[in-house]
Design a protein around this motif. Structure first.
Motif, PDB file in Angstrom:
ATOM      1  N   TRP A   1      31.680   3.010  44.962  1.00 36.82           N
ATOM      2  CA  TRP A   1      32.318   3.274  43.660  1.00 36.82           C
ATOM      3  C   TRP A   1      31.361   3.964  42.695  1.00 36.82           C
ATOM      4  O   TRP A   1      31.798   4.591  41.730  1.00 36.82           O
TER       5      TRP A   1
ATOM      6  N   THR B   1      34.894   9.891  45.530  1.00 32.39           N
ATOM      7  CA  THR B   1      34.785   8.472  45.180  1.00 32.39           C
ATOM      8  C   THR B   1      35.064   8.199  43.713  1.00 32.39           C
ATOM      9  O   THR B   1      35.446   7.082  43.366  1.00 32.39           O
ATOM     10  N   ASN B   2      34.862   9.184  42.856  1.00 31.92           N
ATOM     11  CA  ASN B   2      34.978   8.966  41.410  1.00 31.92           C
ATOM     12  C   ASN B   2      35.780  10.069  40.744  1.00 31.92           C
ATOM     13  O   ASN B   2      35.661  11.237  41.111  1.00 31.92           O
TER      14      ASN B   2
ATOM     15  N   LYS C   1      38.632   7.500  47.493  1.00 28.26           N
ATOM     16  CA  LYS C   1      38.383   6.067  47.368  1.00 28.26           C
ATOM     17  C   LYS C   1      39.502   5.390  46.584  1.00 28.26           C
ATOM     18  O   LYS C   1      39.938   4.286  46.939  1.00 28.26           O
TER      19      LYS C   1
ATOM     20  N   MET D   1      36.603  -2.665  43.094  1.00 32.56           N
ATOM     21  CA  MET D   1      36.605  -1.528  42.186  1.00 32.56           C
ATOM     22  C   MET D   1      36.156  -1.992  40.803  1.00 32.56           C
ATOM     23  O   MET D   1      36.642  -2.996  40.287  1.00 32.56           O
TER      24      MET D   1
ATOM     25  N   ALA E   1      36.355   1.805  36.145  1.00 33.46           N
ATOM     26  CA  ALA E   1      36.622   2.975  36.971  1.00 33.46           C
ATOM     27  C   ALA E   1      37.654   3.872  36.297  1.00 33.46           C
ATOM     28  O   ALA E   1      38.710   3.406  35.843  1.00 33.46           O
TER      29      ALA E   1
END
Length: 600
Positions: A157, A164-165, A442, A586, A590
């Motif tokens: 994360w 992933t982000n 992700k 997570m 996020a």
């Protein structure tokens, strides 16, 4: 941990968001009433630097929402750490990313600065430190930072890649929270979005050993971080536009050391210094050397090496290494030289090694690079060996892990190619050119969002013939798979490959096409571990990797234009057993984008 999360939710929603979310006009190294003491890199050998909240004035100002978010994020992170029995130090930073004028080639260019610095701040920490960095994006485009070589244990994360982000939007912020778990060595960070790293935003990230863990050499008098890389006069936006139009990058305009054509490193005669050298360029390998001095290699991307002596060292795109240099010559100034390798036109950058008792400037011709090419470089690479008796980040010796005796779970071959799709330049792996989706992989995996990526759609082994295609493949692996990866270079140019979340054993290099019989030539005893491997033109490189870090991880070309135009994909390392021992949840902060907007 639930109590900390509840507390953070309460604090963050107690104020007026429309007031607290106004951007600040300036950023300092402290958050209002909380100040973080500076880190002295030398102190890491003697003990952990103390971090003490200190009043910045007699009366505390009203906290901003960003400050409360950062503090709350730390509370949640602390709660998780205490739950795991950890008591490792925390290092808090605020980084504001802006445009600003820079003059690397003597004329003004628009650079990407972090807290007004180009290159960005040197980030020094200690094994197992918890790093908390509030990144504030003041660019006019989205931004992500990735931490090249930091494994992000159980925590993809925080990897800072578009798979992933979600990127940080303009005038937005994101707080990275990660741990330098069981790592030591010299690493780097840089922007992973678009071609922003061609304008700056990169810096050194040095992880020092804990006091109780010895290193296999005497404490140096100091250490220097050298960021060496090729450079363009054109802005990153112009370069991105060229790629988007279907062109490849031109040859770079010059080579820089720490963002400059000329800089100085000073030391005392008779003392030994550690030089941490990283290739932060876009396309070219470099050779590094110091006039009249020899270098003792001691570390490669977190691995202690056999301490061989070199006159010069080849360093390929994305790679880092550390060497000891003793100032044992007459007191004067000496050239530090980096030059491109395997290029028709040779670019050169120089710096000065200044003896503190010197009264003489540099003199004589600039030392030339190696007279030999690819075969010489490959032979040198094979001399980089693991120091089996040295401790790394843990007390046990590196050689206690007998990687050569582990049975392979899988073997895959990856062949790079320069593809043309729809009349535009693309780059591909096994005939597939990766397309970055609007929703990070992700997040799509976490929320079971369909239509974002395709499981196992990368042909393995490479399918012969056929036209290259555009796709978004994710290759699935089981947690604790032990995998052989062969990188087959089908082009007449150097390649470098990087795997996030891991280091791996580089067990073999060779020319021509790889075949199974070449396994007999693998180094199964003391191959060095690293995160980025070079593959020589029309040759192959083989690695072994233990997939012990659950998450979604990017496997890519370290040459950023090739990565941008498709030479990458993701692996998902997973087990159905849900446990914090395998992977963290997570994070609460996020960002959501694409098809994940509004999902909780």
């Amino acid at each position: 941990m639930p109590h900390a999360a509840h507390l953070c939710f309460s604090v963050l929603h107690a104020g007026k968001c429309n007031e607290y979310m106004r951007p600040r006009s300036s950023v300092t190294t402290h958050h209002s009433s909380l100040r973080v003491n500076a880190f002295d890199p030398c102190s890491c050998r003697h003990g952990f630097p103390a971090f003490k909240p200190t009043p910045s004035s007699a009366s505390f100002p009203r906290p901003t929402l960003r400050m409360m978010r950062l503090v709350c994020g730390v509370l949640v992170f602390l709660a998780a750490a205490f739950a795991a029995g950890a008591d490792d130090p925390y290092r808090l930073f605020t980084w504001t990313v802006t445009y600003g004028p820079i003059y690397p080639l003597g004329v003004q260019q628009q650079g990407i600065l972090i807290n007004g610095q180009f290159p960005g701040p040197r980030l020094d920490c200690v094994t197992n430190d918890n790093i908390v960095i509030d990144v504030i994006n003041k660019l006019d485009e989205p931004l992500l930072l990735t931490w090249n070589g930091i494994k992000q244990r159980k925590n993809s994360w925080q990897d800072g890649m578009l798979g992933t982000n979600c990127p940080i939007p303009p005038n937005g912020n994101f707080t990275y929270k990660f741990q330098t778990k069981d790592q030591i060595g010299g690493f780097t960070y840089f922007p992973s979005t678009g071609m922003q790293r061609a304008a700056g935003g990169f810096g050194s990230l040095n992880v020092y050993q804990r006091p109780q863990i010895p290193v296999p050499y005497a404490k140096p008098a100091g250490d220097f971080s050298l960021l060496v890389g090729d450079w363009y006069r054109a802005s990153h936006k112009v370069l991105q536009k060229a790629l988007d139009s279907g062109s490849s990058l031109p040859f770079p305009d010059d080579l820089l050391i720490n963002g400059q054509k000329y800089t100085t490193f000073a030391g005392d005669q008779g003392k030994t210094y550690l030089f941490r050298i990283s290739n932060v360029g876009m396309t070219t390998s470099i050779n590094f050397r110091i006039q009249g001095h020899r270098m003792k290699l001691v570390e490669v991307e977190g691995s202690h090496t056999l301490q061989n002596i070199y006159d010069s060292l080849d360093i390929h795109v994305g790679q880092s290494l550390s060497a000891l240099v003793t100032l044992d010559q007459a007191p004067k100034d000496y050239y530090i030289v980096a030059s491109t390798r395997f290029t028709r036109k040779v670019l050169t950058a120089t710096a000065v090694l200044h003896y503190s008792n010197s009264n003489s400037p540099v003199s004589g011709p600039i030392p030339g690079g190696p007279a030999y090419g690819l075969h010489w470089s490959m032979k040198q690479a094979r001399t980089f060996r693991w120091n089996l008796t040295a401790s790394a980040a843990r007390p046990n010796p590196q050689g206690s892990y007998h990687y050569g005796k582990i049975t392979r779970s899988r073997s895959i071959m990856l062949a790079n190619s320069a593809a043309v799709i729809g009349g535009k330049q693309r780059y591909a792996i096994n005939g597939v050119s990766f397309v970055v989706p609007g929703t990070p992989l992700k997040l799509a995996d976490n929320f079971n969002i369909a239509g974002v990526f395709a499981w196992d759609s990368l042909p393995i082994p490479p399918a012969g013939g056929g036209s290259p295609v555009l796709s978004t493949p994710v290759v699935r692996f089981d947690l604790h798979d032990f995998v052989e990866i062969i990188f087959q270079n089908t082009e007449n140019s150097m390649q470098t490959w990087h795997l996030d979340g891991y280091d791996f054993w580089v067990v073999g290099y060779g020319s021509g096409k790889w075949t199974e019989r070449l396994r007999r030539r693998y180094n199964l005893v003391d191959a060095v571990t690293r995160h980025t491997v070079q593959v020589y033109p029309n040759g192959w490189s083989a690695i072994l990797v233990s997939l012990d870090n659950q998450g979604m991880w990017n496997l890519r070309s370290a040459m950023w234009a090739r990565q941008s135009l498709g030479q990458q994909f993701y692996i998902r390392v997973w087990t159905p057993e849900k446990s914090y021992a395998n992977e963290y949840d997570m994070p609460a902060n996020a960002l959501r984008c694409g098809k994940a907007v509004g999902l909780r």
